[in-house]
Structure formats: structure tokens, C-alpha cells
Design a protein around this motif. Structure first.
Motif, PDB file in Angstrom:
ATOM      1  N   ALA A 139      24.453  44.673  39.408  1.00 15.00           N
ATOM      2  CA  ALA A 139      24.650  43.846  38.207  1.00 15.00           C
ATOM      3  C   ALA A 139      24.983  44.635  37.010  1.00 15.00           C
ATOM      4  O   ALA A 139      25.997  44.591  36.031  1.00 15.00           O
ATOM      5  N   THR A 140      24.401  46.166  36.868  1.00 16.78           N
ATOM      6  CA  THR A 140      24.710  46.869  36.066  1.00 16.78           C
ATOM      7  C   THR A 140      26.119  47.532  35.949  1.00 16.78           C
ATOM      8  O   THR A 140      26.702  47.931  35.184  1.00 16.78           O
ATOM      9  N   SER A 141      26.864  47.241  37.156  1.00 21.43           N
ATOM     10  CA  SER A 141      28.343  47.476  37.259  1.00 21.43           C
ATOM     11  C   SER A 141      29.528  46.275  36.699  1.00 21.43           C
ATOM     12  O   SER A 141      30.316  46.535  37.088  1.00 21.43           O
ATOM     13  N   LEU A 142      28.653  45.207  36.448  1.00 18.94           N
ATOM     14  CA  LEU A 142      29.499  44.183  36.098  1.00 18.94           C
ATOM     15  C   LEU A 142      30.259  44.490  34.882  1.00 18.94           C
ATOM     16  O   LEU A 142      29.614  44.633  33.761  1.00 18.94           O
ATOM     17  N   ARG A 143      31.564  44.037  34.914  1.00 24.55           N
ATOM     18  CA  ARG A 143      32.244  44.025  33.557  1.00 24.55           C
ATOM     19  C   ARG A 143      33.418  42.900  33.471  1.00 24.55           C
ATOM     20  O   ARG A 143      33.375  42.067  34.577  1.00 24.55           O
ATOM     21  N   PRO A 153      35.592  38.734  35.420  1.00 24.03           N
ATOM     22  CA  PRO A 153      34.373  39.667  35.760  1.00 24.03           C
ATOM     23  C   PRO A 153      34.705  40.278  37.216  1.00 24.03           C
ATOM     24  O   PRO A 153      35.394  39.892  38.052  1.00 24.03           O
ATOM     25  N   TYR A 154      34.290  41.559  37.255  1.00 22.30           N
ATOM     26  CA  TYR A 154      34.446  42.312  38.348  1.00 22.30           C
ATOM     27  C   TYR A 154      33.482  43.417  38.525  1.00 22.30           C
ATOM     28  O   TYR A 154      32.765  43.655  37.244  1.00 22.30           O
ATOM     29  N   ARG A 164      38.713  49.249  32.824  1.00 25.11           N
ATOM     30  CA  ARG A 164      38.814  48.466  31.828  1.00 25.11           C
ATOM     31  C   ARG A 164      39.363  47.330  32.176  1.00 25.11           C
ATOM     32  O   ARG A 164      39.252  46.185  31.492  1.00 25.11           O
ATOM     33  N   TRP A 165      39.943  47.356  33.226  1.00 25.20           N
ATOM     34  CA  TRP A 165      40.747  46.006  33.534  1.00 25.20           C
ATOM     35  C   TRP A 165      40.324  45.207  35.054  1.00 25.20           C
ATOM     36  O   TRP A 165      40.087  46.446  35.951  1.00 25.20           O
ATOM     37  N   CYS A 166      40.452  44.111  35.105  1.00 21.39           N
ATOM     38  CA  CYS A 166      40.142  43.504  36.728  1.00 21.39           C
ATOM     39  C   CYS A 166      41.283  44.256  37.684  1.00 21.39           C
ATOM     40  O   CYS A 166      40.692  44.370  38.954  1.00 21.39           O
ATOM     41  N   SER A 167      42.529  44.624  37.334  1.00 21.75           N
ATOM     42  CA  SER A 167      43.515  45.230  38.180  1.00 21.75           C
ATOM     43  C   SER A 167      44.474  45.909  37.369  1.00 21.75           C
ATOM     44  O   SER A 167      45.015  45.561  36.434  1.00 21.75           O
ATOM     45  N   MET A 168      44.510  46.989  37.703  1.00 19.89           N
ATOM     46  CA  MET A 168      45.679  47.934  37.280  1.00 19.89           C
ATOM     47  C   MET A 168      46.881  47.520  37.592  1.00 19.89           C
ATOM     48  O   MET A 168      47.791  47.808  36.496  1.00 19.89           O
TER      49      MET A 168
END
Length: 190
Positions: A139-143, A153-154, A164-168
Motif C-alpha cells: 500500500a505504500t506504493s499506491l499512487r 490508482p496504480y 507520476r502517471w498510470c501509463s507513460m
């Protein structure tokens, strides 16, 4: 990538399910537009066979569960509380029986679910994944995607945890193109 395509790159089954709505912060692009589309997503997630019959009621319940999972994950990212109603819903889904994986005798080996597995069972697996995700060290890696129209969320599994983005390919590319255009516009204005 087409806006109706399913995304399976968020890092967890439950966040992939949340990704069945795209561009949430811009009104949302619903990808589960029919019972058949829900069947397609469940089959691609390897939770049911492609011939599984899904009802409109199943679709409505799936969408409701998806929104609960979204709020749960977002609450974990932002360190905000979750409503008692959402906790009740996710726990009810997670109590569903667990499908027993079955190994196919065909080569190459494939994972199959039992014929009796239903949509509720499959969605229970997704609910359990969401609970395990928000309560684990992962969960600490959830963004949440930083694109102004996305917010998907990812799990940030990048080496420096700087994603920074869900997908580059999608949001990241759009952000970089916009930044490039802004720089060019500024340079030509001088």
C-alpha cells in the motif's frame, strides 16, 4: 490506445478493475458498458471463462463494487477514513467463497476455474485483492495518476518510486507533449 480498451498495468487486480473507468477526473469513460464487456474483463483477468453468462444485475453490482474499491484505494493513498458503508460492502464481497483453481491437462498447462464459479465469486476475488492491497506493505506504493483528467490508482513499482502517471504511453505522453508545446509557445512569444 483506444479509450474502451481495458488496462491491466496498474500493478494489482483490484486497481485494474478500478481502471475500467478511464479519465475519472474529466467525467469518466465507462469501459464496462454492457454485461458482455464485464464478461470480457473477467475472462481477461482469468476469473471466469469467456463463455460465462453475466446479467445486467451482475454488471450493476460489479460497477458498485468497483466504486467502493476506488474509494477504498483513494482513502489509503490520501490517508483519509473510509465510510462504514464502504467497509461493509467490501467485506461482504470478500466473504464470498473462493474459487478453486484447476489445472488443465492440455499443453501448455492453463489455469481453469470450476464450471460452478459465478460472477459473484469472481468479484469476491477482486474484493479480497483490494483488502489485501490496502492492508499490506504494498500500500505504500499506491499512487494516483498526476494527469489532470485521470487520477487512476496504480502501484508505483519503479526503482526510485518516482512514477507520476498510470501509463507513460497514455497520460505520461500527453503530459510531456503538453509541456513541450508550452515551452515552444513560450519560446516563440519571446
Amino acid at each position: 490506445m483506444n479509450t474502451t480498451d481495458f488496462r491491466f498495468y496498474t500493478g494489482a487486480l483490484s486497481t485494474d478493475f478500478v481502471a475500467t473507468v478511464g479519465r475519472r477526473l474529466a467525467g469518466g469513460d465507462e469501459r464496462l458498458t454492457s454485461a458482455a464487456r464485464l464478461t470480457e474483463w473477467l475472462a481477461r483477468a482469468e476469473l471466469v471463462g469467456p463463455q460465462k453468462r453475466v446479467s445486467d444485475g451482475d454488471l450493476q453490482q460489479a460497477r458498485e463494487l468497483r466504486e467502493v474499491i476506488y474509494r477504498l484505494v483513494l482513502a489509503r493513498i490520501t490517508q483519509r477514513p473510509v465510510t462504514a458503508a464502504d467497509i461493509r460492502v467490501i467485506n461482504d464481497w470478500a466473504r464470498r467463497r473462493t474459487p478453486a483453481p484447476q489445472l488443465s491437462a492440455d499443453e501448455p498447462f492453463t489455469l481453469q476455474t470450476r464450471d460452478g464459479d459465478d460472477v459473484g465469486t469472481a468479484l469476491g476475488v477482486v474484493a479480497r485483492d483490494a483488502i489485501e492491497l490496502v492492508t499490506s506493505t504494498r500500500a505504500t506504493s499506491l499512487r494516483a495518476c498526476e494527469a489532470t483528467d485521470c487520477g487512476m490508482p496504480y502501484l508505483d513499482l519503479s526503482q526510485g518510486h518516482t512514477r507520476r502517471w498510470c501509463s507513460m504511453k497514455e497520460c505520461g505522453n500527453r503530459a510531456k507533449v503538453a509541456a513541450h508545446r508550452a515551452r515552444r509557445k513560450k519560446d516563440t512569444a519571446c
